[in-house]
Structure formats: structure tokens, C-alpha cells
Design an enzyme around this catalytic site. Structure first.
Site, mmCIF file in Angstrom:
data_model
loop_
_atom_site.group_PDB
_atom_site.id
_atom_site.type_symbol
_atom_site.label_atom_id
_atom_site.label_comp_id
_atom_site.label_asym_id
_atom_site.label_seq_id
_atom_site.Cartn_x
_atom_site.Cartn_y
_atom_site.Cartn_z
ATOM 1 N N CYS A 1 1.368 -8.740 -40.291
ATOM 2 C CA CYS A 1 0.827 -6.903 -39.687
ATOM 3 C C CYS A 1 1.878 -7.631 -38.418
ATOM 4 C CB CYS A 1 -0.208 -6.988 -39.414
ATOM 5 S SG CYS A 1 -0.291 -5.537 -38.127
ATOM 6 N N CYS A 2 1.569 -8.523 -37.614
ATOM 7 C CA CYS A 2 2.626 -8.576 -36.715
ATOM 8 C C CYS A 2 3.862 -8.590 -37.041
ATOM 9 C CB CYS A 2 1.924 -9.915 -35.880
ATOM 10 S SG CYS A 2 1.539 -9.838 -34.704
ATOM 11 N N CYS B 1 2.181 -13.956 -31.694
ATOM 12 C CA CYS B 1 2.006 -12.879 -32.480
ATOM 13 C C CYS B 1 3.277 -13.747 -33.036
ATOM 14 C CB CYS B 1 1.888 -11.787 -32.018
ATOM 15 S SG CYS B 1 3.450 -11.707 -30.853
HETATM 16 S S1 SF4 Z 1 -1.984 -7.368 -32.874
HETATM 17 FE FE1 SF4 Z 1 -0.633 -7.939 -34.413
HETATM 18 S S2 SF4 Z 1 -2.243 -7.562 -36.205
HETATM 19 FE FE2 SF4 Z 1 -3.141 -6.491 -34.162
HETATM 20 S S3 SF4 Z 1 -2.534 -4.882 -34.971
HETATM 21 FE FE3 SF4 Z 1 -0.987 -5.501 -33.521
HETATM 22 S S4 SF4 Z 1 0.614 -6.086 -35.067
HETATM 23 FE FE4 SF4 Z 1 -1.012 -5.414 -36.127
#
Ligand code: SF4
Length: 252
Positions: free
Chosen positions: A121-122, A232
């Protein structure tokens, strides 16, 4: 040209930043750079830098990663900061196709399920947009401080990011949180109201919680993970633990 670049590099590496004021550091760092970029998360350190850059080095591009999962307060602060300093903060958003792939594979909130899903996701929301933001940059300015976490305790004023082949500057490396707070108060710098509610470090809303007294400043980030090194991927050292994720995210 080649040797000029080299000398500039040496000059920047050898300087004694500890003796300079913040504005002097910024002016010095930026001198001779063609495309210096500052990435802001709108956190309190970054607000100090935005304010200083608007005076000391206004040609530095100020960019933010608009992940799509930021707090309302952070979104409002982007606007407020632009107005206060008469600047434009460039916003880099996730690629829609990559986001759809992520959602199909892990679900929109799949990041709670595993470290791999969280890194993915990151990767989509931060690393790939960051790679675009830094594309063509010859200096990357950040608000990293040694006091933020154990992982960051050895941050230098100047580092070389080998993966991105970029000189990375952390002009607030030696500032304490008390230094930051008194500077913000003294210059009436707008900050995120969440800081006063127990959030020293603010990221995406679903991945940030308030910390308890005595906890590490970044303890509220991805708090459900046990890994002490959690970051991240924006600021992972070369020997960091997630090169494959980083590489695939940046390239993918
Ligand atoms: S911190 Fe990273 S894992 Fe969490 S929503 Fe944001 S991008 Fe996604």
C-alpha cells in the site's frame, strides 16, 4: 561541467552545518542545484522547513504525497500553508491503475493484514508518487530529525541515497522537538492541530494513532506491527529490510 558538479558535491558534503543557521543551511545546500525538491508531509518539522524555504530558498519545489488517506486536518493545512506563504505545494497522487490492482489483491484496508500488504500500500500511495516527484531532482530536502526515532538517530545533514542516486539533505537533523516547537511558536507557523492531541508524527489516517507519554515519537505509526524498524520506505537506509518492496514499488 563534470568536475563542477563534483566540486559542488564535495563542498556540500564537507560543510560544517552545525555552525549555520537554518536559513544559511538552506541557502548553502541549494546553491548551484538545478532541481532541488523538498518533500513535505505537513508535519511540524516540515512546516518549519516550508516557512524557512519561502524566505531563504524560494526556488525549491515543495511537494507532498497526497496519498488519498490523509487526515482532514492535513488536507486543510496544505491549503492554509499555501496561503500563509504564498506558495504552491505540488501534490503527487497515487496512480489509479496501481491503486485498483492493490485494492483487488489486498482490499482497500488490506494493510492491517500483513507487513507485505502494508508495504504494498505504501508502495502504491507513497513510493511510486515519490519517485515521480523526485524524477530529475538533484537535491532532496527532508525534515528528518535524529530525535524522531531509533531508526533516525544517526541521520546526517547530508546523505547519499544510492537507490535514487540523489543527495539527500536533512537540515533539521540536529534539532530537538523543543527547538522545533519554540521556533514554530516564535514565527507563528501554522501546524496540524492533531499534534496537540497526541500525534507527534502524522501519516495516513488509518495508519496513525496518538501516542502515550514516554513513547517514541513515531510509535503511533503502523502501531500494530512489531518491527522496530518500521518506516514507509521513503527513508530506508541502504541496508534497510525492504529493498524488494521498494524496488518493485518504485519501478512498478
Ligand atoms: S500509511 Fe501506507 S499503508 Fe497506511 S494507508 Fe498510507 S500508504 Fe497505505
Amino acid at each position: 561541467m563534470q568536475s563542477g558538479h563534483h566540486n559542488g558535491h564535495r563542498r556540500v558534503l564537507d560543510a560544517d552545518y552545525s555552525k549555520m543557521s537554518l536559513n544559511e543551511r538552506l541557502a548553502f545546500l541549494v546553491e548551484g542545484r538545478k532541481n532541488p525538491v523538498f518533500t513535505t508531509s505537513l508535519g511540524i518539522e516540515d512546516q518549519v522547513l516550508t516557512a524557512a524555504l519561502s524566505v531563504a530558498a524560494p526556488r525549491v519545489r515543495i511537494v507532498t504525497l497526497e496519498t488519498g488517506r490523509l487526515f482532514e486536518e492535513t488536507m486543510a493545512l496544505i491549503e492554509q500553508t499555501q496561503e500563509r506563504y504564498g506558495i504552491t505545494i505540488e501534490r503527487f497522487r497515487p496512480d489509479e491503475a496501481l491503486l485498483a490492482d492493490y485494492a483487488a489483491q489486498h482490499g482497500m484496508n488490506g494493510f492491517y493484514e500483513s507487513v507485505a500488504a502494508r508495504h504494498a500500500c505504501c508502495g502504491v500511495r507513497k513510493l511510486e508518487p515519490l519517485a515521480r516527484a523526485l524524477s530529475g531532482a538533484d537535491l532532496w530536502i527532508t525534515g528528518l530529525r535524529r530525535g524522531q526515532s531509533a531508526t533516525r538517530s544517526s541521520a546526517d545533514f547530508i546523505e547519499y541515497d544510492a537507490e535514487r542516486q540523489l543527495v539527500k539533505a536533512n537540515p533539521l537533523a540536529d534539532w530537538s522537538i523543543e527547538d522545533i516547537k519554540s521556533h514554530v511558536a516564535g514565527h507563528a507557523i501554522p501546524i496540524n492541530p492533531l499534534h496537540a492531541r497526541g500525534y507527534p508524527s502524522i501519516g495516513c489516517e488509518p495508519c496513525t494513532r496518538a501516542i502515550k507519554p514516554g513513547e517514541d515519537e513515531r510509535a503511533g505509526r503502523w502501531w500494530w506491527e512489531n518491527d522496530e524498524q518500521r518506516e514507509c520506505g521513503l527513508h530506508v537506509a541502504q541496508e534497510g529490510e525492504q529493498p524488494s518492496v521498494q524496488a518493485s514499488a518504485v519501478n512498478g
